[in-house]
Design an enzyme around this catalytic site. Structure first.
Site, PDB file in Angstrom:
ATOM      1  N   HIS A   1     -57.133-113.213  65.487  1.00  0.00           N
ATOM      2  CA  HIS A   1     -57.076-111.617  66.091  1.00  0.00           C
ATOM      3  C   HIS A   1     -58.232-111.631  66.963  1.00  0.00           C
ATOM      4  CE1 HIS A   1     -59.620-110.458  62.481  1.00  0.00           C
ATOM      5  NE2 HIS A   1     -60.333-109.917  63.325  1.00  0.00           N
TER       6      HIS A   1
ATOM      7  N   ASP B   1     -55.695-117.242  59.992  1.00  0.00           N
ATOM      8  CA  ASP B   1     -56.383-116.426  61.323  1.00  0.00           C
ATOM      9  C   ASP B   1     -57.462-117.301  61.808  1.00  0.00           C
ATOM     10  OD1 ASP B   1     -56.953-114.441  62.683  1.00  0.00           O
ATOM     11  OD2 ASP B   1     -57.232-112.968  60.985  1.00  0.00           O
TER      12      ASP B   1
ATOM     13  N   SER C   1     -65.575-110.657  61.617  1.00  0.00           N
ATOM     14  CA  SER C   1     -64.300-111.620  61.744  1.00  0.00           C
ATOM     15  C   SER C   1     -64.822-112.588  62.645  1.00  0.00           C
ATOM     16  CB  SER C   1     -63.476-110.745  62.915  1.00  0.00           C
ATOM     17  OG  SER C   1     -62.576-110.181  62.053  1.00  0.00           O
TER      18      SER C   1
END
Ligand code: ARG
Ligand code: GLU
Length: 712
Positions: A86, A222, A647
C-alpha cells in the site's frame, strides 16, 4: 529480584520506565539513556550504538522515509528495499495500463534493466539527530508573549538548519517534542532515483482488502520491492540510465529461523502522530463529536461507491484506491470509539486531571492549565465541527476539490506574475487533470454531492452556512447540484484541455465564473474569513497550554520516563510476539498461515479471490525453505506500539535481523494513538518468510533472494 533491579535503577539514574508494558515510541538518540537496560532485560542482544550511532554503520542506516508517509528497509548491498504494497501502490498504479496491469497481475523485474523509474518518489536516510533544545530555547526569555516567543524560536530554528546543512545538499528539520518543551534536529540525505523492482498482484498484496483492514486474523501480503540508485560516487542523483545501485552503509540480514510467542521484537520506523497526553475534553471531542460526524459523512460516500463498485468491475478498479483511502480512517475512527469506550478513557483522564490539579495547587504555574484547556475546548468545538464538515462534506465532492486546485492559477491573473511561472502551474494542472479524469465518474460524484450538501446545511452552525442563493440554491439541493453539473466546464476534459492549451486571457474569466468554482470559492472565503483565523488562534493557544501542561506532567512524574508523541521522526518501539484475548471465549493466536488464505478463498468475493498460481503452490506444497509444520507463515502480531507511518517499518528480532514488515494494527487495540492497551494493542506484521516465499516460488525471482543475506 526484579523489584531490587527497579529500586536500584531509580537510585542510580533517578528515573525508570514505568510505562504500561511495551507502550512507547522512543527517540533512537536516547535509547542508551532510557531504554537499553529494559530492552536487554527483555531479550535484546545488541547495544544502543548498534541501533543509532554517528560513529559507525548501524541499523538506522538501513531505514528510510519512503515517499511521503511510509518507512522502507534496505535488504541488500545493492540498494534493494522493502516496503508495503500500500506504500508502493501509487508507483505501481502509475506504471499500470490496460496492456500491462501491474496492480492486477503483479510486476517483477527479472533483471536491473527492467526496473522502472518513478519521478517524484524519493527516500530519505537519517544522518543524525541532535538535541537542540538549548539552541532553540536558550535565548527565549520567560516573560515574552507567545507571539514574541514564536518569532525568536523560528529564527533560532532557521539558523540551526542553515548551520547543519552548510554547503551540502542535505535536508535539515527541527521538530518540537513534548509540545515544544524540547527540540531535536534531524539531518537527512535524500535519494531521488528509486525504481520499482517487484510487486505481487493485488490479490496477494491487498488480499482481504478493506474487509480485513485493521483486523486480525490477517492474510495480506502487503509488500513491494524497490531499488535505490545513486551516481557513480554513491551520492544522490536525479534519475539517469547511468546511475548505479546504491551501496548502503548497512542493510538488514533476514532471519527465517522462525518466531515464537514471547520472542523479543522491535520496530524502527517513522510513526506519524499520536495524542498520548490530550485531556479528557479532547478525548470527548474526538470520541463523541468528531469521529461520529466524520464516520457518518464517510458512510454516505462509501455507500454510494460500494453500490457502483459492486455492480461493475471497471468502476471498481477506477474507485479502488479512493475507496481504500476513505475507508481506512473511517474504519479506524469506528474502532477508536469502541476502544476508548471500553477503556473508560474519559473517566481515567478525568481522574488523572484531578490528581494533576491537586499537585498543581502547590505549583502555581500549572494551577489553571487544565481548566483553561477546558475553556478552549468549549470555544473551539463549533469551529472544529465546521472544519470537519468543510473537509468531509464540501471538499469531499470530487469536482469541487478539483476546481479548488485552480484557485492558485486564478490568483495569478491579478498578481503580476511572470508567464513562465504561470506556465509551470498550468503544466502541473494538466498532469493533475489526467489523473482526475482517468478515474472520475460523474454519477458517483453527483450522488455523493446530493447526500452531503444537505447534511452540511442541517448540521453545521448557522453562521458557517454561506448564502448560495446567488448561485441558484433554494431548498432543492439536487436540482441545484444538477444545474452546477450541467453548466460547469470542470467535468469536461476536452474543453478543459483546450482552455489550458490556449493563451487567451479570457480563460481566467471562464474558470473564475464557473459555477462549481464559485461554489468552492464561496465556502473557501467564508472559511478563510470566519473559521480558520479563530480556529488557528484557539489551536495555537491550546498548543501553548499543552506545552505548560506537559511540562507539569513531567515535573509531577519526575521518576517516570515519558515518551514524546510521534511526529514522523525515527522511533524505536519494542515488545514481544504475542496473541491476545479480544472477547470472552475468543483467543487470537499470534500467527496466521497460508492455510488461512485458502480457507478465505472465494472467487466470487473480490477481496478473497486467491490467484490460481498460489492455489497450485498450496496443492503441491512447494514451500521450499519457508515451510513450517506443513504450511507457510503469513502474518504475526506483537505488542510494539506503532501508528500510521510505521507502514513498511522493519520488525526485527533480538539480534537486529529482519523478521517482518509492519503494516497494520489490531481492531481491538486501535485507540492506541490516544490510549495504549497492553492487553489489546498489537501491531500486525507480514512474516518475512511469506515475502520470500512469494518472491521465490510465486514470482520466480530468485535473483532477488540471492542478493539478500538469509539466516536459516
Ligand atoms: N490500515 C493500514 C494503514 O493504516 C493499511 C491501509 C491500506 N489498506 C487498505 N485496505 N485500505 O495504513
Ligand atoms: N497502515 C498504517 C500505515 O500506513 C500502519 C498501521 C497503523 O496505523 O498502525 O502507516
Amino acid at each position: 529480584m526484579k523489584k531490587i533491579a527497579i529500586v536500584f535503577t531509580i537510585l542510580f539514574f533517578g528515573f525508570v520506565n514505568l510505562n504500561k508494558a511495551d507502550e512507547g515510541m522512543w527517540i533512537p538518540l536516547l535509547i542508551e539513556k532510557f531504554n537499553i537496560e529494559d530492552m536487554q532485560e527483555k531479550g535484546f542482544k545488541l547495544s544502543a550504538e548498534d541501533i543509532y550511532s554517528i560513529n559507525k554503520a548501524c541499523i538506522k542506516d538501513a531505514i528510510v522515509i519512503f515517499g511521503r508517509g511510509c518507512t522502507g528497509d534496505l535488504v541488500s548491498d545493492q540498494g534493494l528495499l522493502l516496503t508495503n504494497h500500500h506504500c508502493g501502490y501509487g508507483a505501481i498504479q502509475k506504471h499500470s495500463s490496460i496492456e500491462h496491469d501491474y496492480l492486477t497481475d503483479g510486476f517483477w523485474a527479472m533483471n536491473k534493466t527492467q526496473e522502472l523509474p518513478n519521478p517524484n518518489l524519493t527516500v530519505k536516510f537519517l544522518n543524525r539527530i541532535e538535541d537542540v533544545t538549548d539552541k532553540v530555547l536558550g535565548n527565549v526569555a520567560e516573560n515574552l508573549s507567545e507571539k514574541e516567543r514564536e518569532v525568536i524560536i523560528v529564527a533560532n530554528i532557521e539558523k540551526i538548519k542553515t548551520e547543519a546543512i552548510g554547503e551540502t545538499q542535505l535536508i535539515a528539520s527541527v521538530k518540537p517534542f513534548y509540545y515544544g518543551n524540547q527540540y531535536y534536529l534531524f539531518v537527512y540525505e535524500e535519494y531521488k532515483d528509486v525504481r520499482l523492482v517487484g510487486a505481487p498482484p493485488s490479490a496477494i498484496g491487498k488480499f482481504g482488502g478493506d474487509t480485513d483492514n485493521w483486523v486480525w486474523p490477517r492474510h495480506t501480503g502487503d509488500f513491494s520491492i524497490f531499488r535505490i540508485y545513486a551516481d557513480k560516487d554513491n551520492k544522490p542523483a536525479e534519475y539517469s540510465p547511468d546511475n548505479v545501485p546504491y551501496k548502503p552503509k548497512k542493510f538488514l540480514p533476514i532471519s527465517i529461523k522462525g518466531i515464537n510467542e514471547g520472542d523479543f521484537t522491535w520496530v524502527l520506523g517513522y510513526p506519524g502522530g499520536t495524542m498520548q497526553y490530550i485531556t479528557s475534553d479532547a478525548i470527548k471531542l474526538i470520541k463523541d463529536v468528531r469521529n461520529p460526524d466524520r464516520i457518518m459523512l464517510r458512510d454516505k460516500r462509501l455507500d454510494v461507491m460500494n453500490a457502483y463498485m459492486d455492480r461493475n468491475d471497471t468502476i471498481r478498479i477506477k474507485y479502488a484506491s479512493k475507496h481504500a483511502r476513505i475507508s481506512n480512517s473511517w474504519k479506524r475512527w469506528k474502532g477508536e470509539i469502541i476502544g476508548l469506550e471500553r477503556l473508560n478513557a474519559i473517566d481515567n483522564k478525568v481522574e488523572f486531571e484531578k490528581e494533576f490539579n491537586e499537585w498543581a495547587s502547590n505549583h502555581n504555574e500549572y494551577k489553571n492549565v487544565v481548566s483553561e484547556l477546558t475553556n478552549i475546548y468549549g470555544n473551539i468545538e463549533k469551529y472544529v465541527v465546521a472544519y470537519d464538515y468543510y473537509r468531509e462534506a464540501i471538499m469531499a465532492v470530487e469536482i469541487v476539490n478539483f476546481a479548488a486546485r485552480f484557485n492558485d492559477l486564478i490568483k495569478m491573473k491579478d498578481a503580476d506574475i511572470e508567464k513562465e511561472l504561470r506556465d509551470i502551474k498550468i503544466e502541473e494542472l494538466k498532469k493533475r487533470m489526467q489523473d482526475f479524469y482517468k478515474d472520475y465518474i460523474q454519477s458517483i460524484d453527483q450522488e455523493i454531492f446530493n447526500e452531503l450538501l444537505p447534511m452540511y446545511y442541517s448540521n453545521v452552525d448557522q453562521e458557517f452556512i454561506p448564502d448560495l442563493s446567488g448561485l441558484g440554491l433554494s431548498d432543492n439541493y439536487s436540482q441545484f447540484i444538477e444545474s452546477l453539473f450541467s453548466s460547469t466546464i470542470f467535468n469536461n476534459k476536452d474543453k478543459m484541455l483546450e482552455l489550458l492549451n490556449s493563451e487567451s486571457e479570457d480563460n481566467f474569466k471562464v474558470l473564475e465564473n464557473d459555477p462549481v468554482f464559485k461554489f468552492y470559492k464561496t465556502f473557501n472565503e467564508l472559511y478563510t474569513n470566519e473559521v480558520f483565523p479563530v480556529y488557528d488562534s484557539l489551536d495555537n493557544r491550546a498548543n501553548n497550554l499543552y506545552r505548560n501542561y506537559m511540562k507539569g506532567i513531567m515535573e509531577m512524574q519526575k521518576h517516570k520516563v515519558l515518551f514524546p508523541d510521534a511526529n514522523f521522526t525515527m522511533r524505536v518501539s519494542y515488545g514481544e510476539v504475542k496473541g491476545s484475548y479480544p472477547r470472552d471465549g475468543v483467543e487470537y493466536i499470534y500467527q496466521t498461515t497460508l492455510d488461512g488464505i485458502i480457507e478465505k478463498d472465494n472467487p466470487n468475493i473480490y477481496d478473497y479471490d486467491v490467484p490460481d498460481k498460489l492455489k497450485d503452490l498450496y496443492k503441491t506444497k512447494d514451500y521450499g525453505m519457508y515451510e513450517v509444520d506443513g504450511t507457510v507463515p503469513v502474518c504475526f502480531i506483537a505488542t510494539n506500539h506503532t501508528t500510521g507511518g510505521n507502514s513498511g517499518s522493519p520488525v526485527l528480532d533480538s539480534e537486529g535481523n529482519l523478521i517482518g514488515l509492519n503494516f497494520d494494527r489490531v481492531w481491538e487495540g486501535i485507540m492506541s494513538d490516544m490510549v495504549f492497551d497492553p492487553e489489546q494493542s498489537r501491531n500486525i506484521s507480514l512474516d518475512i518468510r511469506y515475502v520470500l516465499f512469494i518472491v521465490d516460488k510465486f514470482a520466480g525471482a530468485q535473483h532477488l533472494i540471492n542478493e539478500m543475506t538469509i539466516i536459516e
